[in-house]
Design a protein around this motif. Structure first.
Motif, PDB file in Angstrom:
ATOM      1  N   UNK A  22     -23.494  31.278 -47.740  1.00 22.14           N
ATOM      2  CA  UNK A  22     -22.440  32.290 -47.733  1.00 22.14           C
ATOM      3  C   UNK A  22     -23.007  33.692 -47.577  1.00 22.14           C
ATOM      4  N   UNK A  23     -24.276  33.885 -47.874  1.00 26.44           N
ATOM      5  CA  UNK A  23     -24.896  35.209 -47.791  1.00 26.44           C
ATOM      6  C   UNK A  23     -25.362  35.543 -46.374  1.00 26.44           C
ATOM      7  N   UNK A  24     -25.340  34.579 -45.477  1.00 25.46           N
ATOM      8  CA  UNK A  24     -25.803  34.840 -44.104  1.00 25.46           C
ATOM      9  C   UNK A  24     -24.802  35.738 -43.389  1.00 25.46           C
ATOM     10  N   UNK A  25     -25.301  36.764 -42.682  1.00 23.19           N
ATOM     11  CA  UNK A  25     -24.385  37.667 -41.980  1.00 23.19           C
ATOM     12  C   UNK A  25     -23.735  36.987 -40.774  1.00 23.19           C
ATOM     13  N   UNK A  26     -22.532  37.428 -40.453  1.00 24.34           N
ATOM     14  CA  UNK A  26     -21.811  36.921 -39.295  1.00 24.34           C
ATOM     15  C   UNK A  26     -21.921  37.920 -38.160  1.00 24.34           C
ATOM     16  N   UNK A  27     -22.361  37.451 -37.002  1.00 23.24           N
ATOM     17  CA  UNK A  27     -22.466  38.289 -35.802  1.00 23.24           C
ATOM     18  C   UNK A  27     -21.259  38.022 -34.912  1.00 23.24           C
ATOM     19  N   UNK A  28     -20.851  39.059 -34.168  1.00 23.90           N
ATOM     20  CA  UNK A  28     -19.707  38.969 -33.262  1.00 23.90           C
ATOM     21  C   UNK A  28     -20.158  39.426 -31.874  1.00 23.90           C
ATOM     22  N   UNK A  29     -19.864  38.614 -30.881  1.00 23.56           N
ATOM     23  CA  UNK A  29     -20.176  38.952 -29.490  1.00 23.56           C
ATOM     24  C   UNK A  29     -18.866  38.941 -28.714  1.00 23.56           C
ATOM     25  N   UNK A  30     -18.665  39.983 -27.911  1.00 24.17           N
ATOM     26  CA  UNK A  30     -17.486  40.067 -27.040  1.00 24.17           C
ATOM     27  C   UNK A  30     -17.959  40.194 -25.605  1.00 24.17           C
ATOM     28  N   UNK A  31     -17.491  39.304 -24.763  1.00 21.58           N
ATOM     29  CA  UNK A  31     -17.776  39.359 -23.332  1.00 21.58           C
ATOM     30  C   UNK A  31     -16.505  39.876 -22.666  1.00 21.58           C
ATOM     31  N   UNK A  32     -16.609  40.986 -21.928  1.00 22.24           N
ATOM     32  CA  UNK A  32     -15.436  41.588 -21.293  1.00 22.24           C
ATOM     33  C   UNK A  32     -15.635  41.571 -19.779  1.00 22.24           C
ATOM     34  N   UNK A  33     -14.655  41.051 -19.057  1.00 23.67           N
ATOM     35  CA  UNK A  33     -14.718  40.965 -17.597  1.00 23.67           C
ATOM     36  C   UNK A  33     -14.256  42.278 -16.972  1.00 23.67           C
ATOM     37  N   UNK A  34     -15.215  43.019 -16.388  1.00 19.65           N
ATOM     38  CA  UNK A  34     -14.902  44.221 -15.627  1.00 19.65           C
ATOM     39  C   UNK A  34     -15.282  44.040 -14.155  1.00 19.65           C
ATOM     40  N   UNK A  35     -15.297  42.782 -13.695  1.00 21.35           N
ATOM     41  CA  UNK A  35     -15.578  42.494 -12.288  1.00 21.35           C
ATOM     42  C   UNK A  35     -14.291  42.741 -11.510  1.00 21.35           C
TER      43      UNK A  35
END
Length: 137
Positions: A22-35
């Motif tokens: 529960x102590x492990x940090x959560x990472x967030x990745x966002x991929x956004x299409x600007x093609x």
């Protein structure tokens, strides 16, 4: 060692594991299409997870989250494919965690390649397509 002591040790280890997970940090990745034209194909994965293939329209986002391992060595990769080019790119690793985007990494996928948003200054660190397409119209 008595049966009671063994059960106590097992219970203690389970509680320790749950607390550490529960102590492990959560990472967030966002991929956004600007093609500009066409569809962006995205396939993201790590050593432990395969997030499948996703098709994004212009300005559409593919977000995902995960727990960073205890040693901070979690790596995620994404293969991007567009009419302008394609390639496999590291979208999260130790360098990004410590120096570039922290636990919130935004990637803007553009005609000329993928760009990481550097936090907190919001500058773009762009890379060219690893396999540029012959199609340039």
């Amino acid at each position: 060692m008595s049966s009671f002591n063994i059960k106590l040790v097992v219970l203690s280890l389970n509680l320790l594991f749950i607390t550490l997970s529960e102590a492990r940090p959560t990472a967030h990745v966002n991929i956004v299409d600007f093609v500009d034209k066409g569809t962006l194909t995205v396939h993201c994965y790590s050593e432990d997870s395969d997030l499948g293939t996703h098709l994004l329209a212009y300005n559409q986002t593919f977000p995902f989250s995960f727990s960073v391992n205890f040693s901070g060595t979690t790596k995620f990769y994404c293969y991007f494919s567009t009419q302008f080019g394609s390639g496999n790119y590291t979208v999260f690793d130790r360098l990004m965690l410590s120096e570039r985007c922290g636990l919130n990494c935004d990637w803007y996928i553009r005609n000329d390649g993928p760009c990481l948003v550097i936090n907190p200054i919001h500058e773009l660190l762009c890379q060219p397509w690893k396999k540029p397409s012959e199609l340039r119209s």
